[in-house]
Write a protein that holds these residues in place. Sequence first.
Motif, short mmCIF file in Angstrom:
data_model
loop_
_atom_site.label_atom_id
_atom_site.label_comp_id
_atom_site.label_asym_id
_atom_site.label_seq_id
_atom_site.Cartn_x
_atom_site.Cartn_y
_atom_site.Cartn_z
N ALA A 129 26.94 50.53 58.76
CA ALA A 129 26.02 50.01 57.75
C ALA A 129 26.77 49.07 56.79
O ALA A 129 26.25 48.02 56.40
CB ALA A 129 25.38 51.16 56.97
N LEU A 130 28.01 49.44 56.43
CA LEU A 130 28.84 48.59 55.57
C LEU A 130 29.14 47.26 56.25
O LEU A 130 29.14 46.20 55.61
CB LEU A 130 30.16 49.30 55.24
N SER A 131 29.41 47.31 57.56
CA SER A 131 29.69 46.09 58.31
C SER A 131 28.47 45.16 58.28
O SER A 131 28.60 43.95 58.10
CB SER A 131 30.05 46.44 59.75
N ALA A 151 18.74 35.79 66.50
CA ALA A 151 19.63 35.28 65.45
C ALA A 151 21.03 35.82 65.72
O ALA A 151 21.21 37.03 65.85
CB ALA A 151 19.15 35.70 64.07
N VAL A 152 22.00 34.92 65.84
CA VAL A 152 23.39 35.33 66.07
C VAL A 152 24.19 34.96 64.82
O VAL A 152 24.26 33.79 64.44
CB VAL A 152 23.99 34.63 67.30
N LEU A 153 24.76 35.98 64.16
CA LEU A 153 25.50 35.77 62.92
C LEU A 153 26.97 36.12 63.12
O LEU A 153 27.29 37.07 63.82
CB LEU A 153 24.93 36.66 61.80
N PRO A 154 27.87 35.37 62.48
CA PRO A 154 29.28 35.75 62.55
C PRO A 154 29.50 37.03 61.74
O PRO A 154 29.02 37.14 60.61
CB PRO A 154 30.02 34.56 61.92
N GLU A 155 30.18 38.01 62.33
CA GLU A 155 30.41 39.27 61.63
C GLU A 155 31.47 39.07 60.55
O GLU A 155 32.56 38.57 60.82
CB GLU A 155 30.88 40.36 62.60
N ALA A 156 31.12 39.43 59.34
CA ALA A 156 32.05 39.26 58.22
C ALA A 156 33.14 40.33 58.26
O ALA A 156 32.89 41.48 58.59
CB ALA A 156 31.30 39.35 56.89
N GLU A 157 34.36 39.92 57.93
CA GLU A 157 35.46 40.87 57.83
C GLU A 157 35.59 41.30 56.37
O GLU A 157 35.02 40.67 55.48
CB GLU A 157 36.74 40.22 58.36
N GLU A 158 36.34 42.37 56.15
CA GLU A 158 36.39 42.97 54.82
C GLU A 158 36.77 41.99 53.72
O GLU A 158 36.27 42.06 52.61
CB GLU A 158 37.37 44.16 54.82
N PHE A 159 37.69 41.07 54.01
CA PHE A 159 38.16 40.16 52.97
C PHE A 159 37.33 38.88 52.88
O PHE A 159 37.63 37.99 52.11
CB PHE A 159 39.64 39.80 53.21
N ASP A 160 36.25 38.78 53.70
CA ASP A 160 35.39 37.59 53.65
C ASP A 160 34.44 37.63 52.45
O ASP A 160 34.04 36.59 51.95
CB ASP A 160 34.56 37.46 54.93
N VAL A 161 34.05 38.82 52.05
CA VAL A 161 33.12 38.97 50.92
C VAL A 161 33.61 40.08 50.00
O VAL A 161 34.33 40.99 50.42
CB VAL A 161 31.68 39.32 51.40
N GLU A 162 33.20 39.98 48.74
CA GLU A 162 33.57 41.02 47.77
C GLU A 162 32.36 41.91 47.52
O GLU A 162 31.30 41.45 47.13
CB GLU A 162 34.03 40.37 46.45
#
Length: 369
Positions: free
Chosen positions: A281-283, A208-219
């Motif tokens: 872990a946060l990432s 499974a390949v997922l796009p890594e979320a950046e800090e401002f992508d999610v709250e």
Amino acid sequence: MSDNSLLSRLDGIEARFEEVSTLVTDPQVIADMKRYVKLTKEYKELEKLVEATRKYRTMLGNIDEARQMLETENDPEMKAMAREQLDTATAALPELEEQIKILLIPADPEDSKNAIVEIRGGTGGDEAAIFAGDLFKMYSRYCESKGWTVAVTSYNEGTAGGYKEIVFAVSGDNVYGTLKYESGVHRVQRVPATETQGRVHTSAATVAVLPEAEEFDVEINEGEIKWDTFRSGGAGGQNVNKVESGVRLRYMWRNPVTGTTEEILIECTETRDQPKNKERALSRLRTFIYDREHQKYMDDIASRRKTMVSTGDRSAKIRTYNYPQGRITDHRINYTIYNLQAFVDGDIQDCIDQLIIAENAEKLKEAQL
């Protein structure tokens, strides 16, 4: 597509490029990080298209000029020069038109992101875990050849080698846009090291390949995260075993699509540095939530455009690695080659290129370009 209709599609591109060029230098835009990042990505995409558009207009101008010279010029040398200019430009025109058509296809906004890759051993027991380990080595070598950085986040080793599960982050240029074609079920046919009678077994592993979320992508409300620390197990020296460098993250998340609340549990033991493990872990938490929240969006795209290359279905069987015949087959595009050893050593670029070409061809057909 005729010259005129292609040019009509390009009308306004340069004006938008100039507008975006101004916006990305505006202090108010820079202060709004989400908008700034979005506009920066648009600027990079438009820059390539504007460059190709200007080259295309110049080429069309050269063709018109050469044709005019052939009609009006009497000097044999000038006519010969015009004929050469016309032949050169006419021969190069179709390739440039194809390049522009592909650039006109809206890019997947996720393509430029880094990626989180999860490999899990499937059917086949110990052999599936060994195969998952082989896939990890394959991707590690491929990423190294691309100059990308690989950081293992977590893993669970198999009893006979390899991994029951391994999760790693890949950082670099256009990582998700390249590796997304690897999502799906990979199947291996070979005589396992654990087989005593020489029989060929079929095993599988899921990627499974997922796009890594950046800090401002999610709250995320970081105040609601519960952290535990623990001593990492396994090899790694005294520090790993005696210092509480491993971290465990617990977070209650409400799914905006279903309205249900679920606990997310993430462990990270990758480094001997607890703060770094917390950061990773946060990432992973951001990526997990981003993937879940955007799944509806991804499902909508998949239902509208299920290409043979990327159906959006992570359970689809995509590739077979046949060791007795030294053969690799990608079932999405009927791609078969007989250099299995080089492939599993990381030489997978040609296969990815063929997948990109196949998907672009389908997109061009859909867009009627």
